[in-house]
Design a protein around this motif. Structure first.
Motif, PDB file in Angstrom:
ATOM      1  N   GLN A 142      31.967  62.196  86.517  1.00 58.36           N
ATOM      2  CA  GLN A 142      32.496  61.046  87.233  1.00 58.36           C
ATOM      3  C   GLN A 142      33.975  60.891  86.909  1.00 58.36           C
ATOM      4  O   GLN A 142      34.438  61.327  85.849  1.00 58.36           O
ATOM      5  CB  GLN A 142      31.773  59.765  86.809  1.00 58.36           C
ATOM      6  N   GLU A 143      34.691  60.262  87.837  1.00 59.71           N
ATOM      7  CA  GLU A 143      36.088  59.960  87.569  1.00 59.71           C
ATOM      8  C   GLU A 143      36.183  59.157  86.278  1.00 59.71           C
ATOM      9  O   GLU A 143      35.373  58.276  86.014  1.00 59.71           O
ATOM     10  CB  GLU A 143      36.675  59.143  88.719  1.00 59.71           C
ATOM     11  N   GLY A 144      37.176  59.480  85.459  1.00 61.29           N
ATOM     12  CA  GLY A 144      37.362  58.785  84.195  1.00 61.29           C
ATOM     13  C   GLY A 144      36.663  59.460  83.028  1.00 61.29           C
ATOM     14  O   GLY A 144      36.950  59.145  81.877  1.00 61.29           O
ATOM     15  N   GLY A 196      31.948  59.763  92.525  1.00 60.58           N
ATOM     16  CA  GLY A 196      32.804  58.576  92.544  1.00 60.58           C
ATOM     17  C   GLY A 196      32.707  57.795  91.245  1.00 60.58           C
ATOM     18  O   GLY A 196      31.649  57.701  90.645  1.00 60.58           O
ATOM     19  N   GLY A 197      33.838  57.244  90.825  1.00 59.26           N
ATOM     20  CA  GLY A 197      33.847  56.430  89.609  1.00 59.26           C
ATOM     21  C   GLY A 197      33.263  55.055  89.900  1.00 59.26           C
ATOM     22  O   GLY A 197      32.789  54.783  91.006  1.00 59.26           O
ATOM     23  N   ASN A 252      40.684  65.658  81.890  1.00 59.83           N
ATOM     24  CA  ASN A 252      40.490  64.254  82.258  1.00 59.83           C
ATOM     25  C   ASN A 252      40.178  64.214  83.750  1.00 59.83           C
ATOM     26  O   ASN A 252      40.999  64.613  84.574  1.00 59.83           O
ATOM     27  CB  ASN A 252      41.750  63.448  81.939  1.00 59.83           C
ATOM     28  N   ILE A 253      38.987  63.748  84.090  1.00 59.84           N
ATOM     29  CA  ILE A 253      38.483  63.913  85.449  1.00 59.84           C
ATOM     30  C   ILE A 253      39.037  62.825  86.376  1.00 59.84           C
ATOM     31  O   ILE A 253      38.937  61.635  86.093  1.00 59.84           O
ATOM     32  CB  ILE A 253      36.939  63.880  85.452  1.00 59.84           C
ATOM     33  N   THR A 254      39.630  63.299  87.468  1.00 63.75           N
ATOM     34  CA  THR A 254      40.028  62.418  88.563  1.00 63.75           C
ATOM     35  C   THR A 254      39.397  62.974  89.837  1.00 63.75           C
ATOM     36  O   THR A 254      38.757  64.028  89.818  1.00 63.75           O
ATOM     37  CB  THR A 254      41.562  62.379  88.739  1.00 63.75           C
ATOM     38  N   GLU A 255      39.605  62.287  90.935  1.00 70.89           N
ATOM     39  CA  GLU A 255      39.038  62.785  92.195  1.00 70.89           C
ATOM     40  C   GLU A 255      39.606  64.162  92.536  1.00 70.89           C
ATOM     41  O   GLU A 255      38.975  64.941  93.243  1.00 70.89           O
ATOM     42  CB  GLU A 255      39.321  61.798  93.323  1.00 70.89           C
ATOM     43  N   ARG A 256      40.781  64.475  92.004  1.00 72.63           N
ATOM     44  CA  ARG A 256      41.392  65.777  92.300  1.00 72.63           C
ATOM     45  C   ARG A 256      40.889  66.885  91.388  1.00 72.63           C
ATOM     46  O   ARG A 256      41.322  68.032  91.520  1.00 72.63           O
ATOM     47  CB  ARG A 256      42.916  65.683  92.167  1.00 72.63           C
ATOM     48  N   SER A 257      40.007  66.551  90.450  1.00 71.19           N
ATOM     49  CA  SER A 257      39.530  67.559  89.505  1.00 71.19           C
ATOM     50  C   SER A 257      38.463  68.475  90.089  1.00 71.19           C
ATOM     51  O   SER A 257      38.157  69.509  89.506  1.00 71.19           O
ATOM     52  CB  SER A 257      38.964  66.886  88.250  1.00 71.19           C
ATOM     53  N   VAL A 268      32.927  66.280  91.390  1.00 73.83           N
ATOM     54  CA  VAL A 268      33.309  64.965  90.893  1.00 73.83           C
ATOM     55  C   VAL A 268      32.609  63.910  91.757  1.00 73.83           C
ATOM     56  O   VAL A 268      32.703  63.923  92.976  1.00 73.83           O
ATOM     57  CB  VAL A 268      34.838  64.771  90.957  1.00 73.83           C
TER      58      VAL A 268
END
Length: 105
Positions: free
Chosen positions: A20-22, A103-104, A66-71, A101
């Motif tokens: 997940q994001e974050g 959604g956060g 560090n996971i973001t939507e772009r990861s 990924v």
């Protein structure tokens, strides 16, 4: 020219295939002791996203993502060696791994 196949491809290990994001995902690039590396490069979708020096005697290098939507994407890694004549050689790419990924919060 150096014939291909002289360096062995490393193995990429991700501690999750979706995150997940974050969140943080641990990526490890593992190589053989007989092919000492000076640097590890992590690629996402074929582009270099992370590069880290390897301490002497190590056979693995770990990177925290560090996971973001772009990861999300397809990850590979390779290692580089610097010879005594200061030539730089790159290993073949590891087998690709997909990271999804979600959604956060």
């Amino acid at each position: 020219a150096i014939s291909p196949g002289t360096l062995q491809a490393p193995v990429l290990v991700l501690n999750a295939s979706s995150a997940q994001e974050g969140e943080v995902v641990l990526a490890r690039c593992v190589f053989q002791k007989q092919f000492p590396a000076t640097r590890i490069v992590l690629c996402k979708d074929g582009l270099e996203v992370y590069s880290v020096k390897v301490q002497e005697g190590r056979v693995m290098s770990s990177m925290l993502l560090n996971i973001t939507e772009r990861s999300a994407g397809t990850y590979t890694c390779f290692y580089q060696q610097r010879s005594t004549k200061n030539w730089l050689r790159s290993s073949p790419l590891s087998a690709p791994l997909d990271l999804q990924v979600t959604g956060g919060t």
